[in-house]
Design a protein around this motif. Structure first.
Motif, PDB file in Angstrom:
ATOM      1  N   MET A  56       0.823  -1.202   0.000  1.00 35.70           N
ATOM      2  CA  MET A  56       0.000   0.000   0.000  1.00 35.70           C
ATOM      3  C   MET A  56       0.864   1.262   0.000  1.00 35.70           C
ATOM      4  SD  MET A  56      -3.173  -0.444  -0.286  1.00 35.70           S
ATOM      5  CE  MET A  56      -4.154  -1.931  -0.529  1.00 35.70           C
ATOM      6  N   GLY A  57       1.946   1.218   0.737  1.00 32.19           N
ATOM      7  CA  GLY A  57       2.847   2.373   0.725  1.00 32.19           C
ATOM      8  C   GLY A  57       3.409   2.634  -0.662  1.00 32.19           C
ATOM      9  N   GLN A  58       3.745   1.560  -1.389  1.00 37.57           N
ATOM     10  CA  GLN A  58       4.255   1.716  -2.747  1.00 37.57           C
ATOM     11  C   GLN A  58       3.171   2.209  -3.694  1.00 37.57           C
ATOM     12  OE1 GLN A  58       7.391   1.250  -3.237  1.00 37.57           O
ATOM     13  NE2 GLN A  58       7.725   0.997  -5.447  1.00 37.57           N
ATOM     14  N   LEU A  59       1.940   1.783  -3.492  1.00 36.12           N
ATOM     15  CA  LEU A  59       0.850   2.189  -4.370  1.00 36.12           C
ATOM     16  C   LEU A  59       0.451   3.643  -4.148  1.00 36.12           C
ATOM     17  CD1 LEU A  59      -1.327   1.322  -6.451  1.00 36.12           C
ATOM     18  CD2 LEU A  59      -2.770   0.654  -4.510  1.00 36.12           C
ATOM     19  N   LEU A  71      -3.608  10.122  -0.059  1.00 35.89           N
ATOM     20  CA  LEU A  71      -4.012   9.067   0.864  1.00 35.89           C
ATOM     21  C   LEU A  71      -2.797   8.479   1.564  1.00 35.89           C
ATOM     22  CD1 LEU A  71      -6.623   7.182  -1.376  1.00 35.89           C
ATOM     23  CD2 LEU A  71      -7.120   8.762   0.523  1.00 35.89           C
ATOM     24  N   ARG A  72      -3.018   7.953   2.775  1.00 35.38           N
ATOM     25  CA  ARG A  72      -1.957   7.244   3.494  1.00 35.38           C
ATOM     26  C   ARG A  72      -2.546   5.990   4.126  1.00 35.38           C
ATOM     27  NH1 ARG A  72      -1.931   7.984   9.053  1.00 35.38           N
ATOM     28  NH2 ARG A  72      -3.412   9.539   9.844  1.00 35.38           N
ATOM     29  N   TYR A  73      -1.706   4.998   4.229  1.00 36.48           N
ATOM     30  CA  TYR A  73      -2.125   3.709   4.806  1.00 36.48           C
ATOM     31  C   TYR A  73      -2.130   3.837   6.333  1.00 36.48           C
ATOM     32  CZ  TYR A  73      -1.824  -1.199   6.192  1.00 36.48           C
ATOM     33  OH  TYR A  73      -2.031  -2.432   6.777  1.00 36.48           O
ATOM     34  N   VAL A  74      -3.265   3.387   6.963  1.00 36.62           N
ATOM     35  CA  VAL A  74      -3.399   3.448   8.423  1.00 36.62           C
ATOM     36  C   VAL A  74      -3.210   2.060   9.029  1.00 36.62           C
ATOM     37  CG1 VAL A  74      -4.932   4.029  10.350  1.00 36.62           C
ATOM     38  CG2 VAL A  74      -4.921   5.468   8.273  1.00 36.62           C
ATOM     39  N   SER A  75      -3.981   1.098   8.580  1.00 38.22           N
ATOM     40  CA  SER A  75      -3.889  -0.248   9.141  1.00 38.22           C
ATOM     41  C   SER A  75      -4.527  -1.230   8.168  1.00 38.22           C
ATOM     42  CB  SER A  75      -4.585  -0.337  10.501  1.00 38.22           C
ATOM     43  OG  SER A  75      -5.978  -0.065  10.368  1.00 38.22           O
ATOM     44  N   GLY A  76      -4.324  -2.514   8.443  1.00 33.79           N
ATOM     45  CA  GLY A  76      -4.934  -3.561   7.632  1.00 33.79           C
ATOM     46  C   GLY A  76      -4.851  -4.892   8.351  1.00 33.79           C
ATOM     47  N   TYR A  77      -5.791  -5.745   8.057  1.00 33.14           N
ATOM     48  CA  TYR A  77      -5.805  -7.069   8.693  1.00 33.14           C
ATOM     49  C   TYR A  77      -6.630  -8.009   7.821  1.00 33.14           C
ATOM     50  CZ  TYR A  77     -10.366  -5.428  10.389  1.00 33.14           C
ATOM     51  OH  TYR A  77     -11.655  -4.923  10.469  1.00 33.14           O
ATOM     52  N   LEU A  78      -6.531  -9.276   8.138  1.00 34.57           N
ATOM     53  CA  LEU A  78      -7.228 -10.305   7.369  1.00 34.57           C
ATOM     54  C   LEU A  78      -8.411 -10.800   8.192  1.00 34.57           C
ATOM     55  CD1 LEU A  78      -7.118 -11.917   4.713  1.00 34.57           C
ATOM     56  CD2 LEU A  78      -5.784 -13.656   5.938  1.00 34.57           C
ATOM     57  N   ASP A  79      -9.617 -10.629   7.682  1.00 26.84           N
ATOM     58  CA  ASP A  79     -10.849 -11.077   8.326  1.00 26.84           C
ATOM     59  C   ASP A  79     -11.405 -12.246   7.524  1.00 26.84           C
ATOM     60  OD1 ASP A  79     -13.152 -11.397   9.780  1.00 26.84           O
ATOM     61  OD2 ASP A  79     -14.104  -9.530   9.086  1.00 26.84           O
ATOM     62  N   VAL A 109      -8.667  -2.953   4.682  1.00 30.31           N
ATOM     63  CA  VAL A 109      -7.642  -1.909   4.561  1.00 30.31           C
ATOM     64  C   VAL A 109      -8.256  -0.584   4.980  1.00 30.31           C
ATOM     65  CG1 VAL A 109      -6.084  -0.699   3.001  1.00 30.31           C
ATOM     66  CG2 VAL A 109      -6.518  -3.140   2.669  1.00 30.31           C
ATOM     67  N   ASN A 110      -7.598   0.103   5.913  1.00 27.41           N
ATOM     68  CA  ASN A 110      -8.034   1.409   6.393  1.00 27.41           C
ATOM     69  C   ASN A 110      -7.049   2.483   5.895  1.00 27.41           C
ATOM     70  OD1 ASN A 110     -10.322   0.527   8.067  1.00 27.41           O
ATOM     71  ND2 ASN A 110      -8.749  -0.367   9.403  1.00 27.41           N
ATOM     72  N   LEU A 111      -7.633   3.463   5.201  1.00 33.01           N
ATOM     73  CA  LEU A 111      -6.845   4.576   4.670  1.00 33.01           C
ATOM     74  C   LEU A 111      -7.367   5.883   5.254  1.00 33.01           C
ATOM     75  CD1 LEU A 111      -6.752   3.549   0.881  1.00 33.01           C
ATOM     76  CD2 LEU A 111      -5.096   2.969   2.680  1.00 33.01           C
ATOM     77  N   SER A 112      -6.541   6.940   5.090  1.00 30.39           N
ATOM     78  CA  SER A 112      -6.951   8.267   5.559  1.00 30.39           C
ATOM     79  C   SER A 112      -6.465   9.299   4.556  1.00 30.39           C
ATOM     80  CB  SER A 112      -6.354   8.554   6.937  1.00 30.39           C
ATOM     81  OG  SER A 112      -6.711   9.850   7.376  1.00 30.39           O
ATOM     82  N   GLY A 113      -7.247  10.366   4.396  1.00 28.12           N
ATOM     83  CA  GLY A 113      -6.849  11.430   3.476  1.00 28.12           C
ATOM     84  C   GLY A 113      -7.945  11.741   2.491  1.00 28.12           C
ATOM     85  N   SER A 114      -7.574  12.360   1.405  1.00 26.78           N
ATOM     86  CA  SER A 114      -8.547  12.782   0.396  1.00 26.78           C
ATOM     87  C   SER A 114      -8.319  12.009  -0.902  1.00 26.78           C
ATOM     88  CB  SER A 114      -8.416  14.294   0.127  1.00 26.78           C
ATOM     89  OG  SER A 114      -7.108  14.610  -0.317  1.00 26.78           O
ATOM     90  N   LEU A 115      -9.409  11.657  -1.542  1.00 22.70           N
ATOM     91  CA  LEU A 115      -9.388  10.914  -2.790  1.00 22.70           C
ATOM     92  C   LEU A 115      -9.746  11.867  -3.927  1.00 22.70           C
ATOM     93  CD1 LEU A 115      -9.075   8.088  -4.073  1.00 22.70           C
ATOM     94  CD2 LEU A 115     -11.556   7.808  -3.765  1.00 22.70           C
ATOM     95  N   ALA A 174      -5.818 -13.035   0.366  1.00 28.73           N
ATOM     96  CA  ALA A 174      -7.267 -13.119   0.581  1.00 28.73           C
ATOM     97  C   ALA A 174      -7.978 -13.308  -0.758  1.00 28.73           C
ATOM     98  CB  ALA A 174      -7.761 -11.856   1.273  1.00 28.73           C
ATOM     99  N   SER A 175      -9.301 -13.516  -0.638  1.00 25.57           N
ATOM    100  CA  SER A 175     -10.127 -13.696  -1.839  1.00 25.57           C
ATOM    101  C   SER A 175     -10.741 -12.394  -2.306  1.00 25.57           C
ATOM    102  CB  SER A 175     -11.237 -14.717  -1.575  1.00 25.57           C
ATOM    103  OG  SER A 175     -10.686 -15.979  -1.230  1.00 25.57           O
ATOM    104  N   GLN A 176     -10.912 -11.453  -1.377  1.00 31.07           N
ATOM    105  CA  GLN A 176     -11.521 -10.174  -1.691  1.00 31.07           C
ATOM    106  C   GLN A 176     -10.981  -9.131  -0.719  1.00 31.07           C
ATOM    107  OE1 GLN A 176     -15.779 -10.572  -1.144  1.00 31.07           O
ATOM    108  NE2 GLN A 176     -15.575 -11.410   0.910  1.00 31.07           N
ATOM    109  N   ALA A 177     -11.317  -7.842  -0.965  1.00 33.61           N
ATOM    110  CA  ALA A 177     -10.815  -6.768  -0.120  1.00 33.61           C
ATOM    111  C   ALA A 177     -11.935  -5.787   0.174  1.00 33.61           C
ATOM    112  CB  ALA A 177      -9.656  -6.058  -0.802  1.00 33.61           C
ATOM    113  N   ALA A 178     -11.860  -5.205   1.390  1.00 36.14           N
ATOM    114  CA  ALA A 178     -12.778  -4.148   1.803  1.00 36.14           C
ATOM    115  C   ALA A 178     -11.929  -2.917   2.122  1.00 36.14           C
ATOM    116  CB  ALA A 178     -13.599  -4.572   3.005  1.00 36.14           C
ATOM    117  N   ILE A 179     -12.140  -1.833   1.375  1.00 32.20           N
ATOM    118  CA  ILE A 179     -11.324  -0.624   1.504  1.00 32.20           C
ATOM    119  C   ILE A 179     -12.152   0.457   2.184  1.00 32.20           C
ATOM    120  CG2 ILE A 179      -9.855   1.012   0.269  1.00 32.20           C
ATOM    121  CD1 ILE A 179      -8.983  -1.903  -0.072  1.00 32.20           C
TER     122      ILE A 179
END
Length: 237
Positions: free
Chosen positions: A149-152, A173-181, A187-193, A218-223
């Protein structure tokens, strides 16, 4: 008688005087008498000896040749470095991998867009684009999701070096946190899109989702952006 004897005496005296005068003259004319230093006179030439006479030199007098220069052993010529032949050009831009922190590195993939490619370089999606993955390396003790995410999200030109487009380059945008559910990468981000147009919406959504799936398995992602789903944020643009 006396007169005759007187005449004889006178004649004898005159003869003696003449003899003395002749001896004196002979002494003056003798060889070596005129040299005040008393040097001996030249010896007479022996019979049969003919003295050669020198002829005058005619024409220009030849100049003496100059002495040859001393021989100096020349040093061997210094080697001239040859110009190295240019290497063959790289077939295409190569993205710069992230530096490893020692040990074996783990790999992951960051996804960018080939605009209007029609699926030639990757998976076709959106506005007839192609989704193209660029492999990167991550340190073994690091979080692959955070690294990807940092590279992206970082404007480091990775996409442009690969000849691709990053639809997230205009956002902050900046990466805040992420985990596998389960099988979902959260994936949790912060900032303006800030999308660059209508076609950027599917590009942003697909880039984030596929990068998160590749990093976590994972099989899918929630942003989420500041607690809001990505779909909600995009609908407001």
């Amino acid at each position: 008688m006396r007169v005759r004897r007187g005449v004889e005496c006178t004649t004898a005296a005159v003869a003696a005087l003449c003899l003395s005068l002749a001896l004196c003259l002979a002494g003056c004319a003798s060889p070596g008498s005129g040299d005040p230093g008393g040097s001996p006179s030249a010896q007479p030439a022996s019979p049969g000896f003919v003295q050669a006479t020198e002829e005058p030199v005619t024409g220009p007098i030849p100049m003496p040749l100059p002495a040859p220069p001393p021989y100096i052993n020349p040093s061997p010529p210094a080697s001239i470095p040859t110009k190295a032949s240019p290497q063959a050009p790289v077939a295409g831009p190569v993205p710069t991998p992230l530096p490893t922190a020692g040990g074996e590195s783990t790999g992951t993939t960051v996804y960018f867009v080939a605009i209007g490619d029609g699926g030639s370089r990757g998976v076709r999606f959106g506005c007839d684009d192609s989704l193209v993955g660029v492999p990167i390396t991550a340190p073994p003790e690091g979080d692959p999701l955070a690294v990807a995410m940092g590279q992206l999200l970082a404007p480091d030109g990775t996409a442009s070096r690969a000849g691709l487009y990053n639809a997230l380059s205009g956002s902050a945008l900046r990466y805040v946190s992420g985990y596998l559910d389960g099988t979902t990468a959260v994936v949790n981000l912060s900032g303006s899109l800030r999308p660059g147009g209508v076609c950027d919406n599917p590009r942003i959504e697909t880039q984030l989702a596929q990068t998160a799936v590749a990093a976590t398995g994972a099989s899918q992602a929630a942003i989420y952006i500041d607690g809001n789903t990505l779909a909600d944020v995009l609908s407001l643009r």
